[in-house]
Design an enzyme around this catalytic site. Structure first.
Site, mmCIF file in Angstrom:
data_model
loop_
_atom_site.group_PDB
_atom_site.id
_atom_site.type_symbol
_atom_site.label_atom_id
_atom_site.label_comp_id
_atom_site.label_asym_id
_atom_site.label_seq_id
_atom_site.Cartn_x
_atom_site.Cartn_y
_atom_site.Cartn_z
ATOM 1 N N GLY A 1 0.788 -1.217 0.000
ATOM 2 C CA GLY A 1 0.000 0.000 0.000
ATOM 3 C C GLY A 1 0.824 1.272 0.000
ATOM 4 O O GLY A 1 1.814 1.412 -0.722
ATOM 5 N N TYR B 1 -10.118 5.550 15.094
ATOM 6 C CA TYR B 1 -9.175 5.940 14.046
ATOM 7 C C TYR B 1 -9.050 7.461 13.964
ATOM 8 O O TYR B 1 -7.940 8.007 13.867
ATOM 9 C CB TYR B 1 -9.669 5.373 12.716
ATOM 10 C CG TYR B 1 -8.731 5.571 11.551
ATOM 11 C CD1 TYR B 1 -7.583 4.792 11.403
ATOM 12 C CD2 TYR B 1 -9.002 6.533 10.575
ATOM 13 C CE1 TYR B 1 -6.730 4.968 10.329
ATOM 14 C CE2 TYR B 1 -8.165 6.706 9.483
ATOM 15 C CZ TYR B 1 -7.029 5.924 9.373
ATOM 16 O OH TYR B 1 -6.183 6.106 8.299
#
Length: 468
Positions: free
Chosen positions: A236, A374
């Site tokens: 990623g 998050y």
């Protein structure tokens, strides 16, 4: 992951149908092609405009652009078949909002001549603010008109960015009052924003607070000789960061958990780097990273805190283990490691200045449904960045963050098709970014020419329609 819709509407019958129906038609963005030789910095000539009080500074900017072999002009008239590759608007002389009218309208008159993938970049000054005294009494007065004019540039840039089409972007550099337009970080920031490296940076105002930084010997390899560590480097965004840093000349130490060992080794072999299998939540993670870097290269200059995990749930369904596990990786680990990395003399060698760059997120700026943990962690990254900027800056380094928006990764590929497409359309560029877009921003902030940029969070989101 590819954006099938984007490919369909960029040619043939689907493009015609999309146009007739008024559907979004995102453009293919102008990105850096590592295989290209002598690629131009801009896709056409560069026009330099200014407010009435900044003519001399605009002349300086024009001369600097000429040094990069660009076709630089001050006259807004174009010859037949020409398109502007970029328009640079120097607004450092504005003292009242009415000073913005003439240069802004002149910019508007040339926008139809902007090439696909063109750039609009403003240079302006930081808006002053009153400073309260320690006793709490009223602070130093500032001219209201001056503050209004300078902050007005922010709204101007963000609005222009929303009007541009065909992959063009608008961004700004905001200079401190003591920063000259020819300072290394101004030139470096301008080059980044003009180039294909800033493809997914749109509607952003980047602060240049000092004259710090230095120009690289080679603009194509500004990190030559530097040593960088990238956490979460196996795939990623982390893998893209490793590749771009290596492309720019850095030696790369990639870190990831043992379970990702094979993927990590493959990426490090590709970039001629060193793989280190390590759980960054370990108490001695920073010391182990330093030991490997110093043994192999003699020093460590750049730290990229990229590693992170997701544990999404609506807050009503959130469990303590999901919340705690995410905080441990996404914010507690970088905080602990920075207790070592931010100490004077730990980072930097062979003349390289220390750089610490962390991955924040637009979720940490605007919040996101199902991501309380998050968002808290990523907002914490921004707070950590601001807090460390002072002490690291005093030792000659910088600490910054990059906040991605919707990026095409394995993680976002798991989002159901309809919400995924809606998320792509939620930006001015009407598409998702690529991991390389985030990597390009990190590489810029790691470079010597970014030394005057400290404590900042640069959004790489295509001007995602959330937050600022």
């Amino acid at each position: 992951m590819s954006d099938t819709y984007l490919e369909l509407v960029n040619g043939g019958l689907p493009a015609t149908v999309a146009k007739k129906l008024g559907l979004p038609r995102p453009a293919r963005l102008r990105r850096t092609d590592p295989s290209a030789v002598d690629r131009p910095l801009t896709p056409g000539p560069v026009l330099v405009l200014s407010d009435a009080g900044a003519a001399a500074e605009a002349d300086t900017v024009a001369q600097d652009l000429l040094a990069w072999d660009l076709d630089v002009r001050r006259d807004p008239r174009l010859s037949d078949h020409e398109r502007w590759g970029a328009v640079v608007v120097v607004l450092t002389g504005v003292t009242h909002p009415t000073d913005l009218a003439t240069p802004t309208l002149e910019l508007g008159s040339v926008l139809r001549g902007l090439a696909p993938g063109g750039r609009v970049v403003t240079l302006s000054r930081t808006a002053p603010a009153a400073v309260a005294s320690p006793s709490g009494d009223a602070g130093t007065d500032v001219p209201a008109a001056l503050a209004a004019a300078r902050l007005g540039v922010d709204g101007l840039v963000r609005s222009v960015a929303k009007e541009l089409r065909a992959g063009a972007t608008a961004n700004g550099l905001v200079l401190g009052d003591d920063v000259g337009v020819g300072a290394p970080s101004v030139r470096g920031g301008l080059r980044f924003l003009l180039s294909a490296r800033s493809a997914f940076v749109d509607g952003q105002l980047l602060q240049v607070g000092t004259d710090g930084g230095s120009e690289p010997a080679d603009w194509e390899r500004p990190l030559a000789g530097a040593v960088a560590v990238v956490t979460g480097a196996a795939r990623g965004i982390g893998a893209a960061v490793a590749r771009v840093l290596a492309r720019d000349g850095a030696h790369v130490l990639g870190v990831d958990v043992p379970a990702a060992g094979d993927a990590l080794s493959a990426v490090m072999n590709e970039v001629a780097g060193v793989a280190l299998q390590l759980d960054i939540t370990a108490e001695d993670a920073a010391e182990r990273i330093l030991a490997v870097a110093r043994t192999r290269y003699g020093h460590l200059d750049i730290v990229v805190h990229n590693a992170g995990i997701l544990r999404d749930k609506l807050l009503a369904n959130m469990t303590a283990d999901r919340f705690d596990d995410l905080l441990a990786v996404n914010i507690a680990a970088p905080l602990r490691m920075n207790e070592t990395f931010a100490e004077p003399g730990v980072l930097g060698g062979d003349g390289a200045a220390p750089r610490i760059i962390s991955l924040a997120s637009t979720s940490g700026i605007a919040g996101n449904r199902g991501q309380t943990n998050y968002a808290a962690a990523k907002a914490g990254i921004i707070g950590m960045t601001r807090a460390l900027a002072g002490p690291v800056g005093r030792s000659g380094g910088t600490v910054n963050a990059v906040a991605p928006g919707f990026i095409e990764t394995d993680m976002t590929a798991k989002i159901p098709p309809v919400p995924r497409q809606i998320a792509r359309w939620g930006s001015s560029l009407q598409q998702g970014g690529k991991p390389v877009d985030v990597a390009e921003a990190i590489a810029f902030l790691a470079s010597p020419q970014a030394g005057g940029i400290n404590g900042q969070t640069l959004r790489v989101c295509g001007q995602m329609l959330v937050g600022q």
